[in-house]
Scaffold this motif. Structure first.
Motif, PDB file in Angstrom:
ATOM      1  N   HIS A  13       0.858  -1.187   0.000  1.00 43.32           N
ATOM      2  CA  HIS A  13       0.000   0.000   0.000  1.00 43.32           C
ATOM      3  C   HIS A  13       0.890   1.231   0.000  1.00 43.32           C
ATOM      4  O   HIS A  13       2.099   1.150  -0.270  1.00 43.32           O
ATOM      5  N   ILE A  14       0.315   2.377   0.295  1.00 42.75           N
ATOM      6  CA  ILE A  14       1.095   3.606   0.467  1.00 42.75           C
ATOM      7  C   ILE A  14       1.614   3.583   1.900  1.00 42.75           C
ATOM      8  O   ILE A  14       0.837   3.671   2.854  1.00 42.75           O
ATOM      9  N   GLY A  15       2.909   3.441   2.077  1.00 40.43           N
ATOM     10  CA  GLY A  15       3.469   3.320   3.413  1.00 40.43           C
ATOM     11  C   GLY A  15       3.743   1.876   3.774  1.00 40.43           C
ATOM     12  O   GLY A  15       3.138   0.944   3.227  1.00 40.43           O
ATOM     13  N   TYR A  42      -5.574   8.186   4.105  1.00 37.40           N
ATOM     14  CA  TYR A  42      -4.962   8.037   2.785  1.00 37.40           C
ATOM     15  C   TYR A  42      -5.980   7.436   1.818  1.00 37.40           C
ATOM     16  O   TYR A  42      -6.968   6.815   2.244  1.00 37.40           O
ATOM     17  N   ASN A  82      -4.960   1.945   3.679  1.00 32.88           N
ATOM     18  CA  ASN A  82      -3.614   2.070   4.237  1.00 32.88           C
ATOM     19  C   ASN A  82      -3.585   1.374   5.613  1.00 32.88           C
ATOM     20  O   ASN A  82      -4.591   1.291   6.302  1.00 32.88           O
ATOM     21  N   HIS A  83      -2.420   0.875   6.038  1.00 31.19           N
ATOM     22  CA  HIS A  83      -2.350  -0.004   7.207  1.00 31.19           C
ATOM     23  C   HIS A  83      -2.810   0.661   8.499  1.00 31.19           C
ATOM     24  O   HIS A  83      -3.534   0.028   9.293  1.00 31.19           O
ATOM     25  N   ASP A  85      -4.838   3.357   8.639  1.00 36.89           N
ATOM     26  CA  ASP A  85      -6.265   3.614   8.407  1.00 36.89           C
ATOM     27  C   ASP A  85      -7.088   2.353   8.661  1.00 36.89           C
ATOM     28  O   ASP A  85      -8.174   2.401   9.250  1.00 36.89           O
ATOM     29  N   SER A  86      -6.564   1.225   8.226  1.00 36.20           N
ATOM     30  CA  SER A  86      -7.260  -0.045   8.403  1.00 36.20           C
ATOM     31  C   SER A  86      -7.458  -0.356   9.885  1.00 36.20           C
ATOM     32  O   SER A  86      -8.513  -0.850  10.297  1.00 36.20           O
ATOM     33  N   ALA A 243       5.343  -2.599   0.015  1.00 43.35           N
ATOM     34  CA  ALA A 243       4.752  -1.260  -0.166  1.00 43.35           C
ATOM     35  C   ALA A 243       5.047  -0.766  -1.570  1.00 43.35           C
ATOM     36  O   ALA A 243       6.098  -1.057  -2.143  1.00 43.35           O
ATOM     37  N   LEU A 247       5.132   6.890   2.722  1.00 43.58           N
ATOM     38  CA  LEU A 247       4.009   7.788   3.004  1.00 43.58           C
ATOM     39  C   LEU A 247       4.204   9.161   2.362  1.00 43.58           C
ATOM     40  O   LEU A 247       3.250   9.766   1.870  1.00 43.58           O
ATOM     41  N   ILE A 250       2.843  10.459  -1.142  1.00 46.72           N
ATOM     42  CA  ILE A 250       1.458  10.831  -1.423  1.00 46.72           C
ATOM     43  C   ILE A 250       1.411  12.111  -2.253  1.00 46.72           C
ATOM     44  O   ILE A 250       0.516  12.286  -3.099  1.00 46.72           O
TER      45      ILE A 250
END
Length: 497
Positions: A13-15, A42, A82-83, A85-86, A243, A247, A250
């Motif tokens: 993912h992003i990050g 994100y 995003n991790h 956020d998840s 990844a 981050l 972005i």
């Protein structure tokens, strides 16, 4: 045991992904209301998954099935957060689910809503295993078998574009109404989560891969991280990608206009729909349908019937005389939730008792078509016997043949002269035979002194044969063993053993 909201995922993912040592600061962060109130989410990463189906059509006049199967495809839009956020979504999902469970207990809906919930088989046992789709289907089939009525009707309904059409205003109202505190709004932290799950933005998976293809972040088995080029997107897992980018990248993603949604020019502000695949989407869908479930269940119970909902798949079984009342009821009540019944998927089955046994008929254009099976949650029921759904079984054998063909291809292009021409059968047996059907917890080697094996929270969930074995023990009058008994011969005939 209660499911842990802190879940470690390894998808790129992003990050960078999180690890167990991150739990302390992540837990402090997600429980800090001010942090969540001001948290900048994100974009999701979006993937479109295509499911191909092969079905025989039914002639509405003769009721006969066509000899040839018609191919169709069904796109499934999935979104990955995003991790961090998840973890936020997962924690708020846990809080919401606790409140939702209390509400449905008061409303008497514990057995009615079956998807996205952990329902114990034995409520009195602390370590009881949880019900599966086989248990839920079995309850419906057993209800029919136990009925003393001469004629029963079973109607299955499907909601059109379920997750894509959840109305945001109704969803927000459902969220604050499910809370224990009497309020007509969300707190600041809850609103930020709600706002970002409804006005979400995303980046298409193939576009972010193309942008960072030459600098994907990977990690070796010894935990050494480096950026490297990965030529194809489906090689990400094999090349141990963790990844797409850092981050801070972005800004680069924004500058390339890769972000879609959240009211920008690529996608106007939406008033309905939430992403399917986020940790909070399932419980939001359930609380959205709470009023619908209560109203429908009360009316069906007054008809001395049963109602069950598994996500957007719904079924009613009751006396045949209520058929039109039920169809009208679902149309009206689902419209109140600003949703729509997908009528071309509505199926009506009639069970008529002959010599103390039910026979199943499908109702097509007011005609009774004999020798039909009620299909529900992957199983088929003819009024007495239960089977695995034939399309699921066919899909299993197609996947088996595809996997064998792929193994055969790669055996001819291997660089090692010792292995060229050899098919690695262990993987095939694990995925497509009883040898890989045992479900067990996974252990990893610990390189300490002395060396030992460490228990993980991951499981090998088996394969399709595991699912079949589960059905053998749960389904009434099932013929599942007969359906799968040839899998070993078919696999070995392919391999040439």
């Amino acid at each position: 045991m209660e499911k842990d909201w802190f879940k470690l995922k390894r998808y790129p993912h992003i990050g960078l992904p999180l690890s167990t040592i991150d739990r302390l600061w992540v837990e402090r962060y997600v429980k800090n209301l001010k942090s969540i109130k001001n948290h900048a989410f994100y974009p999701f990463i979006h993937r479109s998954s295509i499911t191909r189906k092969f079905r025989k059509t039914i002639d509405p006049v003769t009721g006969k099935k066509s000899k040839l199967r018609t191919a169709s495809s069904k796109p499934r839009e999935l979104y990955y957060a995003n991790h961090l956020d998840s973890c936020i979504y997962s924690y708020y999902s846990k809080l919401l689910n606790e409140q939702y469970e209390k509400k449905i207990a008061v409303a008497g809906l514990q057995d009615i809503v079956t998807a996205y919930r952990r329902i114990k088989i034995n409520l009195d046992q602390e370590e009881s295993s949880h019900k599966s789709s086989a248990d839920f289907a079995s309850e419906v089939f057993n209800y029919i078998l136990a009925s003393e009525k001469e004629r029963l009707i079973a109607i299955t309904f499907d909601v059109k574009g379920f997750f894509d059409n959840l109305d945001h205003k109704l969803l927000k109202k459902a969220w604050y109404q499910v809370k224990e505190t009497q309020t007509t709004t969300l707190s600041d932290d809850e609103y930020n989560v709600f706002k970002n799950i409804t006005r979400f933005s995303y980046v298409n998976e193939n576009e972010i891969f193309n942008e960072f293809q030459k600098e994907i972040i990977t990690e070796t088995e010894s935990k050494i991280r480096k950026k490297r080029e990965i030529k194809r997107i489906h090689h990400l897992r094999k090349q141990r990608a963790i990844a797409y980018c850092d981050l801070k990248d972005i800004e680069r993603i924004r500058s390339k206009n890769l972000i879609i949604g959240n009211g920008n020019l690529k996608f106007p502000s939406r008033t309905k729909g939430i992403p399917q695949g986020s940790p909070i989407s399932a419980v939001l869908a359930n609380i959205y349908m709470l009023d619908f479930d209560k109203n429908v269940n009360d009316i069906i119970s007054s008809f001395s019937g049963i109602y069950r909902r598994y996500s957007d798949d719904m079924i009613v079984v009751c006396d045949e005389k209520y058929t039109m009342d039920i169809i009208k009821l679902f149309d009206e009540k689902i419209l109140e939730r600003k949703l729509e019944v997908q009528h071309d998927k509505t199926q009506i089955f009639e069970f008529n008792k002959v010599n103390d046994k039910f026979k199943c008929y499908q109702v097509i254009d007011s005609k009774l078509i004999p020798n039909r099976n009620l299909e529900y949650l992957g199983f088929a029921f003819n009024g007495f016997n239960t089977y695995l759904k034939s399309s699921s079984l066919s899909s299993f054998y197609r996947k088996m043949k595809r996997a064998y063909n792929r193994s055969q291809y790669y055996s001819g292009v291997l660089k090692s002269s010792k292995s060229i021409g050899q098919i690695f059968t262990t993987r095939l047996y694990k995925k497509f035979s009883y040898k890989g059907a045992k479900r067990r917890r996974l252990y990893i080697p610990d390189k300490g002194i002395p060396p030992k094996w460490t228990k993980t929270e991951s499981y090998n969930w088996g394969n399709y044969i595991s699912y079949a074995h589960l059905a053998v023990n749960k389904m009434p009058n099932n013929k599942v063993k007969n359906q799968i008994k040839r899998h070993w011969k078919i696999l070995n005939d392919l391999i040439g053993h």
